[in-house]
Design a protein around this motif. Structure first.
Motif, PDB file in Angstrom:
ATOM      1  N   VAL A  11       0.863  -1.172   0.000  1.00  0.00           N
ATOM      2  CA  VAL A  11       0.000   0.000   0.000  1.00  0.00           C
ATOM      3  C   VAL A  11       0.910   1.235   0.000  1.00  0.00           C
ATOM      4  O   VAL A  11       1.948   1.250   0.670  1.00  0.00           O
ATOM      5  CB  VAL A  11      -0.972   0.000   1.206  1.00  0.00           C
ATOM      6  CG1 VAL A  11      -0.242   0.010   2.514  1.00  0.00           C
ATOM      7  CG2 VAL A  11      -1.952   1.140   1.120  1.00  0.00           C
ATOM      8  N   GLY A  12       0.525   2.252  -0.752  1.00  0.00           N
ATOM      9  CA  GLY A  12       1.309   3.472  -0.847  1.00  0.00           C
ATOM     10  C   GLY A  12       1.125   4.369   0.365  1.00  0.00           C
ATOM     11  O   GLY A  12       0.087   4.332   1.036  1.00  0.00           O
ATOM     12  N   LEU A  13       2.133   5.188   0.620  1.00  0.00           N
ATOM     13  CA  LEU A  13       2.123   6.091   1.777  1.00  0.00           C
ATOM     14  C   LEU A  13       0.922   7.032   1.743  1.00  0.00           C
ATOM     15  O   LEU A  13       0.175   7.139   2.719  1.00  0.00           O
ATOM     16  CB  LEU A  13       3.424   6.889   1.822  1.00  0.00           C
ATOM     17  CG  LEU A  13       3.508   7.983   2.882  1.00  0.00           C
ATOM     18  CD1 LEU A  13       3.475   7.377   4.278  1.00  0.00           C
ATOM     19  CD2 LEU A  13       4.763   8.813   2.682  1.00  0.00           C
ATOM     20  N   ASN A  14       0.732   7.729   0.637  1.00  0.00           N
ATOM     21  CA  ASN A  14      -0.360   8.704   0.560  1.00  0.00           C
ATOM     22  C   ASN A  14      -1.729   8.041   0.646  1.00  0.00           C
ATOM     23  O   ASN A  14      -2.642   8.560   1.302  1.00  0.00           O
ATOM     24  CB  ASN A  14      -0.247   9.537  -0.717  1.00  0.00           C
ATOM     25  CG  ASN A  14       0.957  10.448  -0.694  1.00  0.00           C
ATOM     26  OD1 ASN A  14       1.388  10.902   0.362  1.00  0.00           O
ATOM     27  ND2 ASN A  14       1.530  10.711  -1.854  1.00  0.00           N
ATOM     28  N   ASP A  15      -1.868   6.896  -0.010  1.00  0.00           N
ATOM     29  CA  ASP A  15      -3.150   6.188   0.049  1.00  0.00           C
ATOM     30  C   ASP A  15      -3.433   5.673   1.457  1.00  0.00           C
ATOM     31  O   ASP A  15      -4.569   5.718   1.924  1.00  0.00           O
ATOM     32  CB  ASP A  15      -3.176   5.041  -0.955  1.00  0.00           C
ATOM     33  CG  ASP A  15      -3.192   5.541  -2.391  1.00  0.00           C
ATOM     34  OD1 ASP A  15      -3.725   6.644  -2.632  1.00  0.00           O
ATOM     35  OD2 ASP A  15      -2.663   4.839  -3.262  1.00  0.00           O
ATOM     36  N   LEU A  16      -2.401   5.198   2.125  1.00  0.00           N
ATOM     37  CA  LEU A  16      -2.574   4.726   3.493  1.00  0.00           C
ATOM     38  C   LEU A  16      -2.951   5.881   4.420  1.00  0.00           C
ATOM     39  O   LEU A  16      -3.829   5.745   5.271  1.00  0.00           O
ATOM     40  CB  LEU A  16      -1.306   4.031   3.988  1.00  0.00           C
ATOM     41  CG  LEU A  16      -1.366   3.448   5.391  1.00  0.00           C
ATOM     42  CD1 LEU A  16      -2.491   2.422   5.510  1.00  0.00           C
ATOM     43  CD2 LEU A  16      -0.025   2.824   5.755  1.00  0.00           C
TER      44      LEU A  16
END
Length: 100
Positions: A11-16
């Motif tokens: 999972v990506g940082l911004n999405d998380l």
């Protein structure tokens, strides 16, 4: 929303951050303090979904324990207040005995 790789393991940082309702800097700080590993894939910071889920589960357990501790502290404070009230009442009764 590009939150995971094709196999769903990252999972990506911004999405998380969006998913959890916090700033990306908060995710970085939490995960750094907890030792959650991060990976740079395609120039973006990503986390293994299993690591994220484990971190969230452990955080909830810690929060639950801390809440229980706070409840116990509140009960202890109430008990101390009750004892203080009883001591004051006993002192008042002693003073009444001397007033005669």
């Amino acid at each position: 929303m590009e939150s995971t790789t094709r196999d769903g393991r990252f999972v990506g940082l911004n999405d998380l951050a969006e998913e959890l309702g916090v700033q990306p800097a908060t995710i970085r700080r939490w995960f750094k303090e907890a030792g959650v590993p991060s990976y740079r894939l395609g120039g973006l910071i990503r986390f293994r979904r299993d690591d994220v889920d484990r971190f969230i589960e452990q955080s909830q357990e810690i929060d639950h324990v801390e809440r229980d501790d706070l409840d116990e502290e509140d009960e202890d404070e109430e008990d101390e207040e009750d004892l203080d009230d009883e001591d004051e009442e006993a002192d008042d009764e002693d003073e009444d005995d001397y007033a005669l």
